[in-house]
Design an enzyme around this catalytic site. Structure first.
Site, PDB file in Angstrom:
ATOM      1  N   GLN A   1      67.013  35.319  39.488  1.00  0.00           N
ATOM      2  CA  GLN A   1      68.481  35.250  39.498  1.00  0.00           C
ATOM      3  C   GLN A   1      69.005  34.334  38.395  1.00  0.00           C
ATOM      4  OE1 GLN A   1      70.264  37.207  41.382  1.00  0.00           O
ATOM      5  NE2 GLN A   1      68.729  37.859  42.876  1.00  0.00           N
TER       6      GLN A   1
ATOM      7  N   LYS B   1      67.226  43.324  37.326  1.00  0.00           N
ATOM      8  CA  LYS B   1      68.395  42.504  37.688  1.00  0.00           C
ATOM      9  C   LYS B   1      69.167  42.077  36.442  1.00  0.00           C
ATOM     10  CE  LYS B   1      66.076  40.543  41.740  1.00  0.00           C
ATOM     11  NZ  LYS B   1      66.709  41.223  42.865  1.00  0.00           N
TER      12      LYS B   1
ATOM     13  N   HIS C   1      63.417  32.801  47.938  1.00  0.00           N
ATOM     14  CA  HIS C   1      63.233  34.216  48.281  1.00  0.00           C
ATOM     15  C   HIS C   1      61.789  34.362  48.775  1.00  0.00           C
ATOM     16  CE1 HIS C   1      62.569  38.522  47.392  1.00  0.00           C
ATOM     17  NE2 HIS C   1      63.876  38.665  47.290  1.00  0.00           N
TER      18      HIS C   1
ATOM     19  N   ASP D   1      61.083  30.479  39.595  1.00  0.00           N
ATOM     20  CA  ASP D   1      61.421  31.882  39.846  1.00  0.00           C
ATOM     21  C   ASP D   1      62.789  32.129  39.219  1.00  0.00           C
ATOM     22  OD1 ASP D   1      62.647  34.127  40.901  1.00  0.00           O
ATOM     23  OD2 ASP D   1      62.078  33.727  42.981  1.00  0.00           O
TER      24      ASP D   1
ATOM     25  N   CYS E   1      66.069  38.438  52.093  1.00  0.00           N
ATOM     26  CA  CYS E   1      64.669  38.067  51.847  1.00  0.00           C
ATOM     27  C   CYS E   1      64.522  36.552  51.809  1.00  0.00           C
ATOM     28  CB  CYS E   1      64.129  38.673  50.549  1.00  0.00           C
ATOM     29  SG  CYS E   1      64.036  40.452  50.623  1.00  0.00           S
TER      30      CYS E   1
HETATM   31  N1  PLP Z   1      63.220  35.950  43.595  1.00  0.00           N
HETATM   32  C1  PLP Z   1      64.539  36.049  43.772  1.00  0.00           C
HETATM   33  C2  PLP Z   1      65.372  34.792  43.739  1.00  0.00           C
HETATM   34  C3  PLP Z   1      65.138  37.286  43.984  1.00  0.00           C
HETATM   35  O1  PLP Z   1      66.456  37.364  44.171  1.00  0.00           O
HETATM   36  C4  PLP Z   1      64.322  38.441  44.000  1.00  0.00           C
HETATM   37  C5  PLP Z   1      64.898  39.759  44.277  1.00  0.00           C
HETATM   38  O2  PLP Z   1      65.912  39.890  44.940  1.00  0.00           O
HETATM   39  C6  PLP Z   1      62.945  38.283  43.808  1.00  0.00           C
HETATM   40  C7  PLP Z   1      62.435  37.038  43.589  1.00  0.00           C
HETATM   41  C8  PLP Z   1      62.034  39.458  43.796  1.00  0.00           C
HETATM   42  O3  PLP Z   1      62.295  40.269  42.686  1.00  0.00           O
HETATM   43  P1  PLP Z   1      61.628  41.697  42.535  1.00  0.00           P
HETATM   44  O4  PLP Z   1      61.923  42.438  43.814  1.00  0.00           O
HETATM   45  O5  PLP Z   1      62.310  42.273  41.355  1.00  0.00           O
HETATM   46  O6  PLP Z   1      60.176  41.485  42.337  1.00  0.00           O
END
Ligand code: PLP
Length: 411
Positions: free
Chosen positions: A203, A226, A123, A200, A366
């Protein structure tokens, strides 16, 4: 196949928004989850019984707010499998957590000639901060590619993680393809040459039991919204040696020990990294969310999502011109199905589904570097969570079939 076939009771009544909209098919939990009543109740109860600015007051109500905040930290750390709750730093979410690490750790420890390795699945939140850090300090930024099946190519990872690598940053679960990464193996590769391994978990934490202490990663980030919690709260757990080597990210109240005219000393973690009035409400809401998840059981949630994903992949594969992305083995993917539908643009597919009350995501998720590698500008993504059922999958499939028929009739 009824909901009961996945082994989970119907949880939809626990979610006021879903209970109030029986026709709504919510398949966008990878973007954000719905909130159970217990979370909404916890937010209200906090404001009705314990609201004050924590840490600062000598009066009892401020103590109650402080207890609520740190009690929540303890509950969330326990849920994520971290014994040392003080190493859990609250942030607004995963994005802020990665920026905290890239600034607080990266700027002090990554230098010209060093290497940062990420994967093609990332992401933007786990890609751009490291890319920009590398550009700022003159480090190499390398991307580990995927196998044909959408898995991180671990052989290439082994070759990329050279002696000058300072950091390997990778997702637990891909938001775009659903791939579940082999965290322990990637950690092994990183640690073999003394690099820091960052995961990260945006998910991962909502869907899999994390077990931070046993997982081996040096830092693990997550987003509360999430995983049934409120927006604006999340965090990162950082192993002590890395935490001790981090510089503050933001400056201000709470994070200081002494402020002199010419210099300042820092409070201990977690306070050192939590400048300003914290999001107590968010922490309390997220603690209620993880208690709810624990009550349902992470193993039961995983089994439910595997069953739904298997069911969805089988039904979707029967739709003419539908192309599924990501691993073919349900055992190595989460409840995310990404697909394209012939020549119909993913945004049009999403709009047609919306007419039938079905919420899915369409776009690059993203993950533009991944989409470019897949030669796609966008995909449609349906993502499942605790409140979804096979009837949601049936509604999705029927609506897609109608979309194909309409498209062909109009063509
Ligand atoms: N990393 C992953 C794999 C994500 O799916 C997301 C959000 O969709 C993020 C990071 C970013 O999360 P946040 O927007 O809650 O900071």
């Amino acid at each position: 196949m009824a909901v009961a076939d996945t082994g989970l009771r119907d949880l939809r009544p626990d979610f006021p928004l879903l209970a109030a909209n029986p026709g709504l098919v919510y398949l966008d939990s990878a973007a954000t989850s719905q909130k159970p009543r217990v979370v909404l109740d916890a937010l209200r109860a906090y404001y009705e019984t314990a609201n004050a600015n924590p840490h600062r007051g000598a009066y009892k109500l401020s103590g109650a707010a402080t207890d609520a905040y740190h009690g929540a930290r303890q509950a969330i750390a326990e849920f994520l499998g971290a014994r040392d709750a003080e190493t859990l730093l609250f942030t607004r979410g995963t994005t802020e957590a990665v920026n905290l690490l890239a600034t607080g750790w990266g700027q002090a420890h990554v230098h010209r000639g060093d290497r940062i390795v990420v994967t093609r699945l990332e992401h933007h939140a786990n890609f751009v901060p490291w890319q920009q850090l590398a550009r700022a300090v003159g480090a190499e930024f390398r991307i580990c590619e995927l196998t044909k099946d959408g898995q991180v190519d671990l052989d290439q990872m082994r070759a990329l993680v050279t002696a000058n690598t300072k950091l390997v940053a990778f997702g637990h679960v891909s938001n775009a393809l659903g791939t579940i990464n082999d965290v322990r193996e990637i950690v092994k590769i990183a640690h073999a040459i003394g690099a820091v391994a960052f995961c990260d978990g945006a998910q991962g934490a909502p869907h899999l039991r994390v077990g931070f202490d046993a997982l081996g990663v040096d830092a693990y980030a997550f987003s509360g919204h999430k995983m049934l919690g409120p927006m604006g709260i999340g965090g990162v757990i950082v192993r002590r040696p890395v935490l001790e080597a981090m510089h503050p990210y933001q400056f201000g109240g709470d994070m200081i020990e002494f402020v002199f005219d010419g210099d300042t000393t820092w409070n201990v973690p977690p306070h050192k990294f939590e400048a300003g009035t914290p999001n107590v409400e968010g922490a309390v809401g997220l603690a209620a969310a993880v208690r709810y998840l624990d009550g349902v059981g992470m193993e039961a949630i995983r089994a439910h999502e595997v069953a739904l994903t298997r069911y969805a992949m089988k039904q979707l594969a029967e739709i003419e011109d539908l192309h599924l992305f990501g691993p073919t083995d349900v055992g190595t993917r989460s409840g995310v199905v990404s697909f394209t539908l012939g020549d119909i643009h993913p945004h049009d597919v999403s709009t047609m589904l919306d007419v039938d009350g079905i919420c899915v995501r369409a776009g690059h998720h993203c993950a533009q570097p991944l989409m470019r590698a897949l030669h796609q500008s966008a995909t449609v993504r349906a993502s499942f969570y605790v409140y979804n059922s096979t009837s949601d999958v049936d509604a999705l499939v029927a609506s897609l079939q109608r979309a194909v028929a309409r498209f062909h009739a109009g063509a």
